[in-house]
Design a protein around this motif. Structure first.
Motif, mmCIF file in Angstrom:
data_model
loop_
_atom_site.group_PDB
_atom_site.id
_atom_site.type_symbol
_atom_site.label_atom_id
_atom_site.label_comp_id
_atom_site.label_asym_id
_atom_site.label_seq_id
_atom_site.Cartn_x
_atom_site.Cartn_y
_atom_site.Cartn_z
ATOM 1 N N PHE A 398 0.803 -1.166 0.043
ATOM 2 C CA PHE A 398 -0.089 -0.048 0.026
ATOM 3 C C PHE A 398 0.796 1.244 -0.003
ATOM 4 O O PHE A 398 0.442 2.226 -0.713
ATOM 5 C CB PHE A 398 -1.046 0.018 1.240
ATOM 6 C CG PHE A 398 -1.845 -1.237 1.406
ATOM 7 C CD1 PHE A 398 -2.374 -1.727 0.052
ATOM 8 C CD2 PHE A 398 -2.472 -1.493 2.374
ATOM 9 C CE1 PHE A 398 -3.147 -2.993 0.248
ATOM 10 C CE2 PHE A 398 -3.324 -2.609 2.545
ATOM 11 C CZ PHE A 398 -3.783 -3.257 1.461
ATOM 12 N N ILE A 402 0.623 4.086 -2.879
ATOM 13 C CA ILE A 402 0.470 5.430 -2.526
ATOM 14 C C ILE A 402 1.648 6.453 -3.453
ATOM 15 O O ILE A 402 1.256 7.361 -3.824
ATOM 16 C CB ILE A 402 0.560 5.723 -1.033
ATOM 17 C CG1 ILE A 402 -1.003 5.122 -0.651
ATOM 18 C CG2 ILE A 402 0.568 7.282 -0.974
ATOM 19 C CD1 ILE A 402 -1.017 5.198 0.803
ATOM 20 N N LEU A 423 -4.370 10.413 3.371
ATOM 21 C CA LEU A 423 -5.537 9.763 2.965
ATOM 22 C C LEU A 423 -6.682 10.567 1.974
ATOM 23 O O LEU A 423 -7.193 10.103 1.064
ATOM 24 C CB LEU A 423 -6.429 9.155 4.431
ATOM 25 C CG LEU A 423 -5.909 8.149 5.025
ATOM 26 C CD1 LEU A 423 -6.600 7.749 6.256
ATOM 27 C CD2 LEU A 423 -5.328 6.794 4.203
ATOM 28 N N LEU A 489 -7.269 0.870 3.458
ATOM 29 C CA LEU A 489 -6.348 1.016 2.403
ATOM 30 C C LEU A 489 -6.588 0.140 1.323
ATOM 31 O O LEU A 489 -6.175 0.386 0.199
ATOM 32 C CB LEU A 489 -4.718 1.248 2.793
ATOM 33 C CG LEU A 489 -4.382 2.508 3.731
ATOM 34 C CD1 LEU A 489 -3.019 2.192 4.077
ATOM 35 C CD2 LEU A 489 -4.603 3.742 2.750
#
Length: 702
Positions: A398, A402, A423, A489
């Motif tokens: 994750f 990102i 986020l 996520l």
């Protein structure tokens, strides 16, 4: 770790606001405005420099002075480079700069610096020496080494992609299966492009920022981009062991009043500074080193650190030398006695070169850490080995995903998402317009309830996107609940993949996991292969055969079947899995799983692999359709001026190969219909495609 291309920024969140080219140009501008060469820009120097900018609302002398005072947190009489960057962001935030997009810089709009591509001769020399040292026995590189740092040989050698791929494997062993690389004396444009595509996708997977770098940039050997990428790769290598998992002795740095989790969350650069200050404090040094630039440029900290680590070889004699350059020379002479004078020259120390100082300190840590070897002192650090391995793998996947989005750079996932800002940025990226930025608070956030507000908004948006978030609140994310953070996520990453797939399918129809399984099976079946996938939990996927068949189906020329094994033994399964990942990256897929995710059939990671291959295949069809519509804009693959994006497949698949009828359509065949032919015979295409499918049966872009 922070992302940068030639200019180091110790704060990962700050560096995430700028591209590599912007950081270089802003550093050049900082140096030009710093007339006094003191390492800080005074209010007078800032005002003089800003007079040349076309500001929408020019600042008064008092406003400039106040701006400097607010950002001069260490009371050094002006702005250090990182404070200079924060001023840049504040000008944009307050509308005191020309209107720019988030990918541009207000300061960069001046004519003098708009196209600055600064190449540091010192960095070039240091990284060439690094390459000559670490790759001197590599069979594929021996004919090029040693590279002469005074020439452009580095950038010319990098043009075929082999050197960069080799460096990535030095940084993180096994990232690239070298069997997937194209290595020979003369590569054609296709093969060079494949190497660079493999390089860029692999660089993303180890944590490098490759925003604004394309394959064509590397094919042309553009110096500032090549050197910027090498800088990041070398950093990954040098910092690889600076964490509590690899070096549990670092637990010795823990203060009596500090929680273990706080130390665990520190990114490698910060942990390295912590290590340095730990020894300096013991040596009697009263200052705190907070960066790899101005705080070390007088050489004093280095002299005391070397003496503390190696008193038998390094003395404090350099401290008696008043001339900064001569003192720096004496410091490096001391370092050479313990074999740790790499990367830096005396001038680099005096100039405060952040990248090279970081490399020097990281190398010194490897040579002589000075930490205890008494295992009883770091038993607690070793407990992280027993932490949930599944969580650790998902955290890595994750985090890399990102970072691949080109937004806020994340170095420590659970820590960096706790304030909710990252986020919200990710949500705005994958679902544009979903975030109410007026109701969000940007870091640094001192009031805890503001962090909760950010996270609550993220949870609210997630629910609107139909995420399963029963009994999950923003407070859970702020408190660092790992299970709930990973669950959120995962749904966010899954939504992004399916959103992209939906946009590439006809009429924007929703895509389900069953659609992906069906699509993959049809692709494999239509090229005459017998392997199949029942679901993402199918244990037969461990052999790797199905995904190799799938990759061969979407791009026939990419798999070397001579090296593919049956996957019956543990070693063969590992080889196949490593090859699958590299081949997928080679054609242009963004892959963030590890080989053992495949061998152990972890469903979430298997889904990301299948979806990435499907996304690449559908995107390629869209490019072919666009090229057919505008043939005059479609350059030949063999042309030296090929586009930076991966070339599309040279041949169209057989009719029906990409047919994926909507599952709710009556004419849609089941995944494994009772009347399907024997498994050793290829399935024939459907007699007639659904009305939504083009006549040739291929995927048609919306």
């Amino acid at each position: 770790m922070a992302s940068f291309g030639g200019v180091a920024v110790s704060d990962p969140k700050l560096s995430g606001h700028f591209t590599q080219g912007q950081l270089r140009a802003l550093k050049a501008q900082f140096d030009a405005w710093n007339v006094g060469k003191s390492g800080v820009i005074t209010a007078a120097e800032l005002e003089a420099g800003m007079e040349n900018l076309n500001l929408a609302k020019p600042l008064t002398t008092a406003e400039v002075a106040k701006l400097v005072e607010e950002h001069d947190v260490d009371h050094k009489g002006g702005l250090e480079f990182e404070s200079f960057l924060r001023v840049q962001l504040e000008l944009q935030k307050n509308g005191r700069s020309p209107a720019v997009s988030p990918q541009k810089s207000a300061f960069l709009t001046t004519a003098q610096f708009a196209n600055v591509h600064h190449i540091s001769a010192s960095e070039k020399r240091a990284y060439v020496d690094h390459i000559n040292t670490y790759l001197d026995n590599d069979p594929a590189m021996v004919k090029y080494l040693p590279i002469d740092p005074t020439t452009d040989d580095l950038f010319n050698i990098a043009k075929d992609g082999v050197l960069l791929c080799k460096l990535i494997n030095l940084a993180v062993t096994g990232t690239i299966d070298e069997r997937a690389m194209n290595i020979k004396d003369k590569l054609n444009p296709w093969e060079r492009n494949e190497n660079h595509t493999l390089c860029l996708n692999s660089a993303k997977a180890i944590g490098c920022s490759v925003v604004n770098i394309g394959t064509q940039d590397l094919v042309e050997g553009r110096p500032h981009l090549v050197l910027g990428l090498i800088t990041q790769i070398v950093k990954v290598q040098l910092l690889a062991d600076i964490n509590l998992k690899k070096t549990p002795e670092l637990a010795e740095l823990l203060d009596d009043m500090e929680e273990f989790e706080e130390l665990l969350r520190l990114p490698a650069e910060k942990l390295l500074l912590r290590w340095m200050n730990y020894h300096l404090k013991k040596a009697g040094y009263t200052k705190v080193v907070s960066n790899y630039s101005s705080d070390v440029k007088d050489g004093t900290a280095y002299a005391m650190l070397l003496h503390k680590l190696a008193p038998e070889s390094c003395t404090l004699e350099p401290l008696s030398i008043s001339d900064p350059l001569e003192r720096a020379q004496a410091v490096l002479a001391q370092a050479s006695r313990i074999g740790s004078s790499k990367y830096l020259s005396a001038k680099d120390i005096v100039d405060g070169s952040p990248n090279l100082n970081l490399a020097f300190v990281a190398h010194l840590f490897r040579i002589r850490s000075g930490l205890s070897t008494d295992s009883s002192k770091f038993t607690f650090a070793e407990l992280i080995e027993s932490d949930d391995e599944q969580d650790s793998r998902e955290e890595r996947a994750f985090r890399m995903w990102i970072n691949s989005l080109g937004i806020e750079y994340v170095s420590s996932l659970f820590e960096d998402v706790r304030d909710g800002w990252v986020l919200l940025e990710v949500l705005d990226k994958v679902s544009p317009g979903s975030v109410n930025w007026k109701g969000a608070t940007k870091p640094p956030i001192k009031m805890p309830f503001k962090k909760v507000e950010n996270c609550n908004q993220a949870i609210s948006i997630g629910k609107s996107l139909k995420f399963s978030l029963v009994n999950v609140s923003g407070k859970d994310l702020v408190e660092g609940n790992k299970k709930l953070t990973l669950a959120f996520l995962w749904q966010l990453m899954r939504y992004h993949m399916f959103y992209l797939l939906k946009n590439l399918r006809l009429k924007g129809k929703e895509v389900s996991e069953a659609d992906i399984v069906q699509w993959a099976n049809l692709k494999v079946r239509n090229v005459g292969k017998t392997s199949k996938m029942e679901s993402f939990k199918d244990k037969s996927l461990a052999s790797g055969v199905f995904f190799l068949d799938l990759l061969g189906a979407v791009e026939p020329r990419v798999v070397n079947w001579n090296i593919v094994t049956s996957g019956l033994t543990e070693e063969d399964r590992k080889k196949n899995a490593m090859y699958i990942i590299s081949v997928a990256r080679k054609i242009g897929c963004s892959i963030f799983l590890l080989w053992d995710d495949l061998v152990e059939v972890r469903p979430k990671m298997i889904l990301t692999l299948a979806a990435s291959i499907m996304l690449w295949s559908l995107s390629s069809k869209a490019k072919v359709a666009d090229a057919s519509a505008s043939p005059e804009k479609s350059p030949s693959v063999k042309s030296e001026s090929a586009p930076s994006s991966p070339p599309t497949a040279p041949a169209s698949p057989p009719p029906g190969e990409d047919v994926l009828p909507p599952l709710d359509t009556p004419s849609s065949p089941p995944l494994d219909p009772p009347s399907s032919p024997p498994v050793d015979e290829p399935s024939s295409p459907p007699s007639a495609p659904p009305p939504e499918i083009a006549e040739n049966g291929h995927d048609t872009p919306s």
